[in-house]
Structures are given as structure tokens and as C-alpha cells.
Design a protein around this motif. Structure first.
Motif, PDB file in Angstrom:
ATOM      1  N   ALA A  18      46.113  66.001  27.955  1.00 25.37           N
ATOM      2  CA  ALA A  18      47.425  66.546  26.534  1.00 25.37           C
ATOM      3  C   ALA A  18      47.704  65.400  25.821  1.00 25.37           C
ATOM      4  O   ALA A  18      47.884  64.500  24.818  1.00 25.37           O
ATOM      5  CB  ALA A  18      48.433  67.773  26.512  1.00 25.37           C
ATOM      6  N   VAL A  21      44.344  63.662  24.941  1.00 24.82           N
ATOM      7  CA  VAL A  21      44.635  64.428  23.273  1.00 24.82           C
ATOM      8  C   VAL A  21      45.212  63.145  22.487  1.00 24.82           C
ATOM      9  O   VAL A  21      45.244  62.681  21.381  1.00 24.82           O
ATOM     10  CB  VAL A  21      44.889  65.445  23.483  1.00 24.82           C
ATOM     11  CG1 VAL A  21      44.436  66.254  21.327  1.00 24.82           C
ATOM     12  CG2 VAL A  21      43.432  66.308  23.777  1.00 24.82           C
ATOM     13  N   ARG A  22      46.316  62.839  22.439  1.00 22.74           N
ATOM     14  CA  ARG A  22      47.596  62.206  21.979  1.00 22.74           C
ATOM     15  C   ARG A  22      47.362  60.540  21.254  1.00 22.74           C
ATOM     16  O   ARG A  22      48.028  60.844  20.219  1.00 22.74           O
ATOM     17  CB  ARG A  22      49.178  63.034  22.780  1.00 22.74           C
ATOM     18  CG  ARG A  22      49.864  64.281  21.997  1.00 22.74           C
ATOM     19  CD  ARG A  22      51.508  63.443  22.653  1.00 22.74           C
ATOM     20  NE  ARG A  22      51.807  64.976  23.047  1.00 22.74           N
ATOM     21  CZ  ARG A  22      51.876  65.548  24.609  1.00 22.74           C
ATOM     22  NH1 ARG A  22      51.700  64.913  25.393  1.00 22.74           N
ATOM     23  NH2 ARG A  22      51.625  66.606  24.893  1.00 22.74           N
ATOM     24  N   HIS A  25      42.423  61.194  22.139  1.00 21.47           N
ATOM     25  CA  HIS A  25      40.917  60.834  22.427  1.00 21.47           C
ATOM     26  C   HIS A  25      40.038  62.812  22.236  1.00 21.47           C
ATOM     27  O   HIS A  25      40.807  63.902  22.422  1.00 21.47           O
ATOM     28  CB  HIS A  25      40.844  60.632  23.968  1.00 21.47           C
ATOM     29  CG  HIS A  25      41.164  59.694  24.243  1.00 21.47           C
ATOM     30  ND1 HIS A  25      39.832  58.394  23.976  1.00 21.47           N
ATOM     31  CD2 HIS A  25      41.991  58.851  24.534  1.00 21.47           C
ATOM     32  CE1 HIS A  25      40.260  57.436  24.353  1.00 21.47           C
ATOM     33  NE2 HIS A  25      41.858  57.491  25.463  1.00 21.47           N
ATOM     34  N   HIS A  26      38.732  62.521  22.608  1.00 20.35           N
ATOM     35  CA  HIS A  26      38.605  64.193  22.018  1.00 20.35           C
ATOM     36  C   HIS A  26      38.347  64.253  23.672  1.00 20.35           C
ATOM     37  O   HIS A  26      37.089  63.583  24.273  1.00 20.35           O
ATOM     38  CB  HIS A  26      37.092  64.558  21.412  1.00 20.35           C
ATOM     39  CG  HIS A  26      37.004  65.773  21.291  1.00 20.35           C
ATOM     40  ND1 HIS A  26      35.692  66.133  22.009  1.00 20.35           N
ATOM     41  CD2 HIS A  26      36.857  66.282  20.163  1.00 20.35           C
ATOM     42  CE1 HIS A  26      35.919  67.063  21.724  1.00 20.35           C
ATOM     43  NE2 HIS A  26      35.954  67.382  20.849  1.00 20.35           N
ATOM     44  N   VAL A  27      38.952  65.575  23.603  1.00 23.61           N
ATOM     45  CA  VAL A  27      38.766  65.754  25.223  1.00 23.61           C
ATOM     46  C   VAL A  27      38.232  67.918  25.559  1.00 23.61           C
ATOM     47  O   VAL A  27      39.005  68.528  24.862  1.00 23.61           O
ATOM     48  CB  VAL A  27      40.592  65.777  26.567  1.00 23.61           C
ATOM     49  CG1 VAL A  27      39.953  66.483  27.089  1.00 23.61           C
ATOM     50  CG2 VAL A  27      41.049  64.851  25.779  1.00 23.61           C
ATOM     51  N   THR A  28      37.812  67.571  26.171  1.00 23.37           N
ATOM     52  CA  THR A  28      37.002  69.716  26.260  1.00 23.37           C
ATOM     53  C   THR A  28      37.251  69.234  27.843  1.00 23.37           C
ATOM     54  O   THR A  28      36.911  68.953  28.833  1.00 23.37           O
ATOM     55  CB  THR A  28      35.123  68.456  26.463  1.00 23.37           C
ATOM     56  OG1 THR A  28      35.524  68.387  25.164  1.00 23.37           O
ATOM     57  CG2 THR A  28      35.160  70.543  26.267  1.00 23.37           C
ATOM     58  N   GLU A  41      44.761  74.606  25.666  1.00 25.08           N
ATOM     59  CA  GLU A  41      43.782  74.667  23.807  1.00 25.08           C
ATOM     60  C   GLU A  41      45.273  74.824  23.067  1.00 25.08           C
ATOM     61  O   GLU A  41      45.088  73.862  22.036  1.00 25.08           O
ATOM     62  CB  GLU A  41      43.360  76.329  23.568  1.00 25.08           C
ATOM     63  CG  GLU A  41      42.177  76.651  22.021  1.00 25.08           C
ATOM     64  CD  GLU A  41      41.686  77.475  22.810  1.00 25.08           C
ATOM     65  OE1 GLU A  41      42.123  78.623  23.081  1.00 25.08           O
ATOM     66  OE2 GLU A  41      40.483  78.023  22.091  1.00 25.08           O
ATOM     67  N   ASP A  43      47.071  72.555  23.315  1.00 28.47           N
ATOM     68  CA  ASP A  43      47.629  71.503  23.365  1.00 28.47           C
ATOM     69  C   ASP A  43      46.262  70.742  22.351  1.00 28.47           C
ATOM     70  O   ASP A  43      46.309  68.988  22.234  1.00 28.47           O
ATOM     71  CB  ASP A  43      47.524  70.533  25.383  1.00 28.47           C
ATOM     72  CG  ASP A  43      49.385  71.026  25.279  1.00 28.47           C
ATOM     73  OD1 ASP A  43      50.170  71.047  24.623  1.00 28.47           O
ATOM     74  OD2 ASP A  43      49.456  71.488  26.508  1.00 28.47           O
ATOM     75  N   GLY A  44      45.092  71.023  22.065  1.00 26.08           N
ATOM     76  CA  GLY A  44      44.163  70.694  21.167  1.00 26.08           C
ATOM     77  C   GLY A  44      43.224  70.074  21.780  1.00 26.08           C
ATOM     78  O   GLY A  44      42.505  69.515  21.677  1.00 26.08           O
ATOM     79  N   ILE A  45      42.659  70.941  23.454  1.00 26.21           N
ATOM     80  CA  ILE A  45      41.348  70.614  24.464  1.00 26.21           C
ATOM     81  C   ILE A  45      41.021  71.119  23.344  1.00 26.21           C
ATOM     82  O   ILE A  45      41.152  72.898  23.764  1.00 26.21           O
ATOM     83  CB  ILE A  45      42.512  70.396  25.678  1.00 26.21           C
ATOM     84  CG1 ILE A  45      43.664  69.624  26.187  1.00 26.21           C
ATOM     85  CG2 ILE A  45      41.434  70.218  26.713  1.00 26.21           C
ATOM     86  CD1 ILE A  45      44.328  69.832  27.062  1.00 26.21           C
TER      87      ILE A  45
END
Ligand code: NAD
Length: 294
Positions: A18, A21-22, A25-28, A41, A43-45
Motif C-alpha cells: 500500500a 501505491v501511495r 507506483h503501479h503495484v500488482t 484491492e 488499498d489500490g493494488i
């Protein structure tokens, strides 16, 4: 912005991912546990269907897994899918031998790798204040340091492959031994009629002072934020302390180092854990020592 894959989104990995992401970066990510995926998810992942799918196209791949066998299994699975030029970073706490084996696997695939275990626990993972202890080549460190710095406060290059894990288990062996020493001193002080605050005021400003005393004081009062003030809720659970002490003893055996106090600390924490205290903060061992005194 980097394309990052994160495998292992548990208590540590979830908040670490998380923070990436903050940081933009683009995190998968991928984990075996559905509830961890849901939290990630939120948290934007971006969630992948497998670890292999997560690493496809990633410039940096992070793993945060329970033990060496999980890391070796996941790296075996993902390395063929890793992009050319990718950097693999394992942040789990694992045995030095498995860490070195993981580096060899990455080397055979022709990608850079780091072992980068952390200190700072779940609070450090959440607040991005972890310390990373990093092993690997100078090139790999240069590539990984900026990303690790977004999840922590200190990133220390400890040396070649496996040195991060070596630093982690040596550090935590010190922590386990000192916590037992501190606890013994408080139990002895109690028997001698010495108040907790008086012993703390003297020891914390004298030759007995150390991080475990001034941060994780095992009696309630002197350090209001220590787990002792919160029913010994972790913090740093006994299960994890014992894991690290066992790793230190495994390493001592294979390297031929004499660590008698490390061995005794492992044995005491094993006994404490065996009494159903695995989920108790490691400073709770003071109660076990008090009982021993009768
Ligand atoms: P955790 O059990 O909460 O998380 C580990 C995650 O790995 C789990 O969610 C699990 O489902 C996942 N996992 C296991 N095998 C997998 C696989 N094949 N594919 C995908 N995911 C898989 O543990 P944690 O507390 O996050 O600890 C992770 C590591 O960090 C451990 O090595 C631990 O020793 C170390 N560590 C933990 C702390 C702490 O305070 N929790 C502090 C420092 C270091």
C-alpha cells in the motif's frame, strides 16, 4: 513510477505494498488468502490471479512470505515469467541458506536479486518506517534502494547475497537475549523490593541501558507505549521471536559459531511458547520468569 509485483500481502506485505501505491507506483499483487486480496484491492493494488501473472512485465518483484520454503517455491514458480532486466527482492525473514539459494536461482535466470528482511514490525510496515537489511550485489542494491526507501526509514547494504538475512538474525538474537536479561533484572528487583520505575530510571541511564529496555520495557509504567501496558498484546509476537532465534541457531550450527546465550534464549522462548503464549508479545516472557522464581 515503476511497475511492481508484490507476492505475499499478509500483515507486513499488505501495508508495504500500500505504501508503494501511495508513492505513485503501479503495484500488482497476489496472495493465497482471499481476505488479504480484498484488503489489498481496497488499498489500490491491482490483483492478479496467480504469482506468475503478477510478475509478468514487472520491473521490480517483491516477496514477503512466511519462510524459506515458501520463498524458494514462489521464486521457482515466478522466475520463468519474470521480465528480462527485472529485480527480485525478498523481504521475508528466512534462513541464510535458502536466501543464498534464491539468489543463485535468480542469477541462473539472469536477473538481479536482493535479500532485504526488515525490522520494525507491522507498525513500521504501516508507517513506512521499516529498516531494511540488504544483501546482494552493488548493482542490485542501487536498483532496489529507491523502492525500499518508500517503505522504510533506513536501507542498509550489509554485503553480498544472504548478508541481509545474516544481519537480521544476528540483530534479533541480541534482542531475544537482552529481553530475557532485562526481564530477569526486573524479577530480581521485585524480589529485592526495588520499584520498577527506580530500576528503569537507573538502568536506562546507566550501563544496563539498551533498546529493548527503553522501547519495549517488559513492565507497565516506565515506557507507556510498551506492550506491557497493553496486556502484552504484540507488538512483536513470541512466535516470531522464536522463529528468528531458531534461524540464528540453525545458522550458528552450520557456520560453526558458539552462541550459548542465543541457544538458551531460544530454549526459554520455546518453553514460553509451548505454554500457549505464541501470540503474546515477546516481552511477556517476564511473567514466565516470575513463575519460575516461585
Ligand atoms: P503473514 O502470515 O501475515 O503473511 C504472509 C503471507 O504470505 C500470507 O498472507 C500468505 O497467504 C502468503 N503466502 C504464503 N505462501 C504464498 C504463496 N505461495 N503465494 C502467495 N502468497 C503466499 O506474515 P507476516 O507477519 O506478514 O510476515 C511475513 C514475513 O515478514 C515473515 O517472514 C516474517 O518473519 C517477517 N517479519 C514479520 C514481522 C511482523 O511483525 N509480523 C516483523 C518482521 C519480519
Amino acid at each position: 513510477m515503476s511497475l511492481i509485483a508484490f507476492v505475499g500481502l499478509g500483515n507486513m506485505g499488505g501495508p508495504m505494498a500500500a505504501n508503494l501505491v501511495r508513492a505513485g507506483h503501479h503495484v500488482t499483487g497476489f496472495d493465497l488468502v482471499p481476505s488479504s486480496l480484498e484488503a489489498a484491492e481496497a488499498d489500490g493494488i491491482a490483483i492478479a490471479n496467480s504469482a506468475r501473472e503478477a510478475v509478468a512485465g514487472a520491473e521490480i518483484v517483491l516477496t514477503m512470505l512466511p519462510a524459506g520454503k515458501h520463498v524458494l517455491a514462489v521464486w521457482t514458480d515466478i522466475l520463468p515469467a519474470a521480465a528480462d532486466g527485472a529485480l527480485l527482492i525478498d523481504c521475508s525473514t528466512i534462513d541464510v541458506e535458502s536466501a543464498r539459494a534464491a539468489h543463485v536461482m535468480a542469477g541462473k535466470r539472469g536477473v538481479l536479486s536482493l535479500d532485504a528482511p526488515v525490522s520494525g514490525g507491522t507498525v513500521g510496515a504501516r508507517d513506512a518506517t521499516l529498516t531494511f537489511m540488504v544483501g546482494g550485489s552493488a548493482d542490485a542494491f542501487a536498483a532496489g534502494e529507491p523502492v525500499l526507501a518508500r517503505m522504510g526509514r533506513r536501507v542498509v547494504h550489509c554485503g553480498e547475497a544472504g548478508s541481509g538475512q545474516a544481519a537480521k538474525i544476528c540483530n534479533n538474537m541480541i534482542l531475544g537475549i537482552t529481553m530475557i536479561g532485562i526481564s530477569e533484572a526486573f524479577v530480581l528487583g521485585e524480589k529485592l523490593g526495588l520499584g520498577h520505575q527506580a530500576l528503569f530510571d537507573v538502568a536506562s541511564t546507566s550501563s544496563g541501558s539498551c533498546w529493548a529496555l527503553t522501547t519495549h520495557c517488559p513492565v507497565p509504567g516506565p515506557v507507556p507505549t510498551s506492550a506491557a501496558n497493553n496486556g502484552y498484546k504484540p507488538g512483536f509476537a513470541t512466535d516470531l521471536m522464536l522463529k528468528d532465534l531458531n534461524l540464528s541457531q540453525e545458522a550458528a550450527r552450520s557456520a560453526g559459531a558458539a552462541t550459548p546465550l542465543g541457544a538458551e534464549a531460544a530454549s526459554l522462548y520455546r518453553e514460553f511458547q509451548g505454554g500457549g503464549n505464541g501470540g503474546v508479545d515477546y516481552s511477556g516472557i517476564i511473567a514466565f520468569l516470575r513463575e519460575r522464581a516461585g
